[in-house]
Design a protein around this motif. Structure first.
Motif, PDB file in Angstrom:
ATOM      1  N   UNK A  90       6.778  41.289  48.211  1.00 58.73           N
ATOM      2  CA  UNK A  90       6.393  40.880  49.559  1.00 58.73           C
ATOM      3  C   UNK A  90       7.282  39.793  50.157  1.00 58.73           C
ATOM      4  N   UNK A  91       8.323  39.384  49.414  1.00 60.52           N
ATOM      5  CA  UNK A  91       9.237  38.378  49.942  1.00 60.52           C
ATOM      6  C   UNK A  91       8.876  36.955  49.600  1.00 60.52           C
ATOM      7  N   UNK A 116      20.949  47.040  37.488  1.00 60.38           N
ATOM      8  CA  UNK A 116      21.459  46.151  38.551  1.00 60.38           C
ATOM      9  C   UNK A 116      20.970  46.618  39.912  1.00 60.38           C
ATOM     10  N   UNK A 117      20.653  47.911  40.046  1.00 59.84           N
ATOM     11  CA  UNK A 117      20.179  48.447  41.319  1.00 59.84           C
ATOM     12  C   UNK A 117      18.736  48.072  41.619  1.00 59.84           C
ATOM     13  N   UNK A 118      18.017  47.530  40.641  1.00 56.39           N
ATOM     14  CA  UNK A 118      16.631  47.110  40.872  1.00 56.39           C
ATOM     15  C   UNK A 118      16.563  45.822  41.681  1.00 56.39           C
ATOM     16  N   UNK A 264      16.613  39.451  45.602  1.00 56.30           N
ATOM     17  CA  UNK A 264      15.204  39.877  45.643  1.00 56.30           C
ATOM     18  C   UNK A 264      15.133  41.264  45.023  1.00 56.30           C
ATOM     19  N   UNK A 265      13.940  41.773  44.861  1.00 53.18           N
ATOM     20  CA  UNK A 265      13.823  43.136  44.351  1.00 53.18           C
ATOM     21  C   UNK A 265      14.244  44.127  45.437  1.00 53.18           C
ATOM     22  N   UNK A 266      14.839  45.212  45.018  1.00 53.58           N
ATOM     23  CA  UNK A 266      15.233  46.257  45.968  1.00 53.58           C
ATOM     24  C   UNK A 266      14.007  46.869  46.628  1.00 53.58           C
ATOM     25  N   UNK A 267      12.904  46.903  45.888  1.00 51.23           N
ATOM     26  CA  UNK A 267      11.656  47.430  46.441  1.00 51.23           C
ATOM     27  C   UNK A 267      11.217  46.605  47.647  1.00 51.23           C
ATOM     28  N   UNK A 268      11.378  45.289  47.568  1.00 51.26           N
ATOM     29  CA  UNK A 268      11.040  44.430  48.707  1.00 51.26           C
ATOM     30  C   UNK A 268      11.941  44.727  49.902  1.00 51.26           C
ATOM     31  N   UNK A 269      13.234  44.827  49.646  1.00 50.94           N
ATOM     32  CA  UNK A 269      14.169  45.103  50.740  1.00 50.94           C
ATOM     33  C   UNK A 269      13.830  46.417  51.439  1.00 50.94           C
ATOM     34  N   UNK A 270      13.491  47.436  50.665  1.00 47.99           N
ATOM     35  CA  UNK A 270      13.165  48.744  51.246  1.00 47.99           C
ATOM     36  C   UNK A 270      11.821  48.732  51.973  1.00 47.99           C
ATOM     37  N   UNK A 275      11.712  41.402  56.888  1.00 44.14           N
ATOM     38  CA  UNK A 275      11.572  40.162  56.108  1.00 44.14           C
ATOM     39  C   UNK A 275      12.856  39.869  55.331  1.00 44.14           C
ATOM     40  N   UNK A 276      13.445  40.907  54.773  1.00 44.42           N
ATOM     41  CA  UNK A 276      14.703  40.730  54.043  1.00 44.42           C
ATOM     42  C   UNK A 276      15.766  40.141  54.960  1.00 44.42           C
TER      43      UNK A 276
END
Length: 330
Positions: A90-91, A116-118, A264-270, A275-276
């Protein structure tokens, strides 16, 4: 009457549109609503920790919320990485670390379950290159002379490195590219740069391969033979690594040293691209401030902005390089 009906329809559509769009605008504009945690992959006082604590107040000012620094040391930053990945996307959890070479090593040698992609890398702001240096009283005057001694006199030359570091890999590469058996060198590995530097400064080993900036404290006890860069350094009077290797007719890849910054996590960015972007801009704007740059400089901390795209690219390049030569670190 017709105009009234049309106006009512447009009014209804406008209300519907505002309801549909509301969650997206709130997501961007109201973030953050509470303090943001920044998780450091090392203990208090290390380089990544100093970078984070010096930046935290400024980033907090840009975001409008305090930054809380949390240290999660251990397992070569794997503990911190897993902690960040297990927090809500959630950032409100940011990862601060020396991503290169430690993140690559936890994946290649530490059996980490992530890739690294995570992670999505917001910015690498502090770069450091390695240097190869002997004790100030050493008889070796050049890197070529040192490598020749290792080749011709097995077990007579010793070195110290930080386990799994770029400096460690560089020494292994130097031996391989010069057809020197790995066992010819007495290589002592440490878990911290301080221990490794103390060994060469105190004369327990002949030479060292380690980050240059962290070696300022032992400058008077060492003599550099080469810097691991594509061009010479203004701070260290030594040739580049491949200049130093010319007498041996050998070249090695110029490995990136330490790369420190925020991710940050890639999941957050997506999940929350707005927010990212807001978080990225906060860091970028902080680094653009004159007072921030003055503070970082006075504390010998790097402060450049390369941005998410370049940081992602550099992290993947670092991983690919370490993956290519990972057999040397067995």
């Amino acid at each position: 009457m017709l105009n009234t009906t049309i106006n009512k329809k447009f009014a209804s559509l406008a209300v519907l549109a505002s309801v549909i769009c509301a969650p997206f605008s709130v997501s961007a504009e109201d973030y953050p609503k509470k303090p943001v945690n920044v998780v450091v992959g090392f203990g208090v006082g290390g380089s990544a920790d100093r970078m984070t604590r010096n930046m935290s107040a400024y980033i907090g000012e840009e975001l409008g919320q305090p930054i809380k620094v949390i240290n999660k040391k251990g397992a070569g930053t794997q503990i911190a990485a897993n902690y960040v990945l297990n927090r809500p996307d959630d950032g409100y959890t940011v990862f601060a670390s020396t991503f290169a070479p430690y993140l690559s090593n936890t994946i290649l040698k530490g059996n980490a379950s992530y890739t690294v992609e995570d992670f999505s890398y917001i910015n690498f702001q502090w770069f450091d290159f390695d240097l190869i240096a002997v004790n100030k009283d050493s008889k070796y005057q050049s890197l070529a002379e040192l490598l020749t001694a290792i080749k011709e006199n097995p077990k007579q030359v010793s070195a110290s490195v930080v386990q799994g570091s770029a400096g460690h890999l560089m020494l292994k590469l130097l031996l391989e590219k010069n057809n020197i058996p790995q066992e010819n060198l007495n290589l002592v590995t440490y878990n911290s740069g301080g221990q490794s530097r103390s060994a060469v400064a105190g004369g327990q080993v002949d030479f060292i391969s380690i980050s240059a900036q962290g070696s300022e404290g032992i400058r008077e006890y060492i003599r550099p033979l080469a810097v691991v860069r594509g061009e010479r350094s203004d701070n260290w009077d030594a040739p580049t690594i491949n200049e130093a290797l010319k007498p041996l007719d050998v070249e090695v890849p110029v490995l990136a040293g330490s790369m420190r910054g925020f991710a940050v996590t890639t999941e957050f960015k997506n999940k929350y691209p707005e927010r990212f972007n807001k978080l990225s801009l906060a860091i970028q704007h902080a680094l653009a401030r004159k007072d921030v740059q003055e503070n970082l400089k006075s504390n010998d901390i790097g402060g450049v902005w390369v941005g998410p795209e370049k940081s992602d690219e550099m992290m993947k390049e670092n991983f690919d390089t370490f993956n290519q030569y990972k057999h040397l670190l067995d």
